[in-house]
Design a protein around this motif. Structure first.
Motif, PDB file in Angstrom:
ATOM      1  N   PHE A 147       0.828  -1.158   0.113  1.00  0.00           N
ATOM      2  CA  PHE A 147      -0.021   0.023   0.158  1.00  0.00           C
ATOM      3  C   PHE A 147       0.937   1.210   0.113  1.00  0.00           C
ATOM      4  CE2 PHE A 147      -1.760   3.415   2.763  1.00  0.00           C
ATOM      5  CZ  PHE A 147      -2.984   3.866   1.991  1.00  0.00           C
ATOM      6  N   LEU A 148       2.054   1.449   0.743  1.00  0.00           N
ATOM      7  CA  LEU A 148       2.631   2.391   1.072  1.00  0.00           C
ATOM      8  C   LEU A 148       3.429   2.765  -0.197  1.00  0.00           C
ATOM      9  CD1 LEU A 148       3.764   2.064   4.698  1.00  0.00           C
ATOM     10  CD2 LEU A 148       2.529   3.790   4.019  1.00  0.00           C
ATOM     11  N   ALA A 149       3.877   1.476  -0.876  1.00  0.00           N
ATOM     12  CA  ALA A 149       4.801   1.731  -2.292  1.00  0.00           C
ATOM     13  C   ALA A 149       4.028   2.204  -3.276  1.00  0.00           C
ATOM     14  CB  ALA A 149       5.470   0.428  -2.511  1.00  0.00           C
ATOM     15  N   VAL A 150       2.712   1.889  -3.429  1.00  0.00           N
ATOM     16  CA  VAL A 150       1.812   2.363  -4.611  1.00  0.00           C
ATOM     17  C   VAL A 150       1.496   3.903  -4.209  1.00  0.00           C
ATOM     18  CG1 VAL A 150      -0.486   2.128  -5.562  1.00  0.00           C
ATOM     19  CG2 VAL A 150       1.074  -0.025  -5.248  1.00  0.00           C
ATOM     20  N   ALA A 151       1.246   3.979  -2.921  1.00  0.00           N
ATOM     21  CA  ALA A 151       0.870   5.494  -2.244  1.00  0.00           C
ATOM     22  C   ALA A 151       2.014   6.388  -2.745  1.00  0.00           C
ATOM     23  CB  ALA A 151       0.541   5.597  -1.179  1.00  0.00           C
ATOM     24  N   ARG A 168       3.508  -0.727 -11.221  1.00  0.00           N
ATOM     25  CA  ARG A 168       4.890  -1.142 -11.842  1.00  0.00           C
ATOM     26  C   ARG A 168       6.061  -0.430 -11.020  1.00  0.00           C
ATOM     27  NH1 ARG A 168       5.299  -4.206 -15.604  1.00  0.00           N
ATOM     28  NH2 ARG A 168       2.936  -3.464 -16.498  1.00  0.00           N
ATOM     29  N   ALA A 169       5.834   0.705 -10.782  1.00  0.00           N
ATOM     30  CA  ALA A 169       6.944   1.497  -9.972  1.00  0.00           C
ATOM     31  C   ALA A 169       7.136   0.864  -8.568  1.00  0.00           C
ATOM     32  CB  ALA A 169       6.642   2.853  -9.958  1.00  0.00           C
ATOM     33  N   ALA A 170       6.104   0.597  -8.058  1.00  0.00           N
ATOM     34  CA  ALA A 170       5.936   0.080  -6.553  1.00  0.00           C
ATOM     35  C   ALA A 170       6.383  -1.534  -6.672  1.00  0.00           C
ATOM     36  CB  ALA A 170       4.512  -0.186  -6.240  1.00  0.00           C
ATOM     37  N   GLY A 188      -2.531   6.779 -13.373  1.00  0.00           N
ATOM     38  CA  GLY A 188      -1.775   6.137 -12.348  1.00  0.00           C
ATOM     39  C   GLY A 188      -2.742   5.963 -11.170  1.00  0.00           C
ATOM     40  N   LEU A 189      -2.401   5.679 -10.016  1.00  0.00           N
ATOM     41  CA  LEU A 189      -3.041   5.461  -8.914  1.00  0.00           C
ATOM     42  C   LEU A 189      -3.192   6.463  -7.892  1.00  0.00           C
ATOM     43  CD1 LEU A 189      -2.362   2.467 -10.119  1.00  0.00           C
ATOM     44  CD2 LEU A 189      -3.290   1.392  -7.887  1.00  0.00           C
ATOM     45  N   SER A 190      -4.195   7.056  -7.547  1.00  0.00           N
ATOM     46  CA  SER A 190      -4.387   8.053  -6.512  1.00  0.00           C
ATOM     47  C   SER A 190      -4.857   7.745  -5.458  1.00  0.00           C
ATOM     48  CB  SER A 190      -4.725   9.361  -7.151  1.00  0.00           C
ATOM     49  OG  SER A 190      -6.142   9.335  -7.659  1.00  0.00           O
ATOM     50  N   LEU A 191      -4.575   8.240  -4.134  1.00  0.00           N
ATOM     51  CA  LEU A 191      -5.398   7.739  -2.918  1.00  0.00           C
ATOM     52  C   LEU A 191      -6.939   8.171  -2.836  1.00  0.00           C
ATOM     53  CD1 LEU A 191      -2.739   8.456  -0.247  1.00  0.00           C
ATOM     54  CD2 LEU A 191      -3.660   6.322  -0.916  1.00  0.00           C
ATOM     55  N   THR A 192      -7.870   7.423  -2.466  1.00  0.00           N
ATOM     56  CA  THR A 192      -9.227   7.831  -2.177  1.00  0.00           C
ATOM     57  C   THR A 192      -9.330   8.653  -0.985  1.00  0.00           C
ATOM     58  OG1 THR A 192      -9.803   5.732  -1.169  1.00  0.00           O
ATOM     59  CG2 THR A 192     -10.082   5.933  -3.397  1.00  0.00           C
ATOM     60  N   LEU A 193     -10.372   8.984  -0.329  1.00  0.00           N
ATOM     61  CA  LEU A 193     -10.611   9.628   1.159  1.00  0.00           C
ATOM     62  C   LEU A 193     -10.074   8.557   1.808  1.00  0.00           C
ATOM     63  CD1 LEU A 193     -11.208  11.896   2.749  1.00  0.00           C
ATOM     64  CD2 LEU A 193     -13.578  11.218   2.591  1.00  0.00           C
TER      65      LEU A 193
END
Length: 305
Positions: A19-23, A29-31, A64-69
């Motif tokens: 979770f932290l790596a993606v955030a 892929r980068a995570a 990419g992926l961005s955090l939801t609330l």
């Protein structure tokens, strides 16, 4: 029910690094590259975590992926858990009094081969039970996240919250092959007319530097961010290069351009995580490196030694 709760907690601990790596990277892929895993593994861990919590933690878009609330709510809690785990690990490692085990060290490319590898070989012969994991990178390894135990860094200053030693200064000079010197007018009076510089960075930065150099009229020819490619271009007679004396020292084809001066540049720093300063294998490596690098003052400073 108790078994289910225990399994959920175990899954949480195992999935939080993903979770932290993606955030932090915004990409599966980068995570995966950061964690040394695969795209599919990272995605599977995230989906399991979202299923366990019953919420979406990331919005998935083409960018990419961005955090939801919900993800933003989890982020500081996950970072606090990460900090507690890493802190416990580093403190326990600091209690190790054995001259054995693994030490991870991060070093910059231009020091990796000719300068530090022979020192590592001599250290290993003296302490055969200590294994080294050497990461060659220009990126500053993060001590807080335990990416490395020790780091050799070439910098003007160090701001990290680490134990650091400033070992010695370095110097740079203007170099060319003997054939390039013989075939071109490299007198300072010529100011570089008809000459070529080997580029090492963005053109704007290079142009600003060239204007203040002894050869402001020289053009930028071949270029590379890799210092080994710059050194190779220079030794092959493709132009002038601004290089550290520690790089030119090991290449007999390079000559400091007559009439030019050596200039003090950055310093060589030896850094280690503060919790590991009493770990015997780390202490042995740091002390050995410091002594050996200091003996190489002439290599780093050239005529300024």
């Amino acid at each position: 029910m108790a078994k289910t709760r225990a399994m959920t907690k175990e899954m949480d601990w195992n999935a939080l690094p993903f979770f932290l790596a993606v955030a932090r990277t915004g990409s599966l892929r980068a995570a995966a590259d950061q964690l040394g895993g695969t795209h599919a593994t990272v995605n599977r861990r995230l989906q399991a975590l979202e299923t366990a919590y019953g919420v979406r933690l990331f919005d998935r878009t083409r960018q990419g992926l961005s955090l939801t609330l919900a993800g933003e709510e989890l982020m500081p809690l996950a970072e606090a858990a990460e900090g507690a785990i890493l802190g416990a690990r580093s403190r326990l490692q600091g209690l190790d009094h054995e001259a054995a085990g693994l030490v991870r060290i991060s070093i910059p490319p231009f020091l990796a081969y000719d300068v530090l590898t022979p020192i590592f070989a001599r250290f290993s012969a003296k302490y055969p039970e200590i294994d080294l994991k050497v990461m060659v990178t220009n990126r500053r390894a993060d001590f807080a996240r335990l990416e490395t135990d020790v780091s050799v860094r070439v910098a003007y200053d160090v701001q990290d919250d680490v134990v650091g030693r400033r070992l010695l200064e370095t110097a740079t000079g203007i170099f060319a092959s003997q054939s390039y010197i013989d075939e071109n007018d490299l007198s300072v009076a010529n100011k570089g007319t008809g000459l070529k510089w080997i580029g090492w960075g963005p053109d704007r930065l290079m142009h600003d530097w060239i204007e203040k150099s002894p050869f402001p009229r020289a053009d930028i020819g071949h270029s590379s961010y890799d210092i080994f490619v710059q050194t190779a271009f220079c030794s092959q007679g493709l132009g002038l290069a601004s290089l550290p004396f520690a790089s030119a020292h090991y290449n007999p084809d390079l000559v400091q351009v007559p009439g030019t001066d050596a200039e003090l540049n950055r310093s060589v720093w030896l850094l280690l995580h503060s919790d590991l300063r009493r770990t015997k294998r780390v202490r042995l490596l740091v002390d050995y490196l410091a002594d050996e690098i200091k003996k190489m003052r002439g290599v780093f400073l050239g005529p300024l030694a």
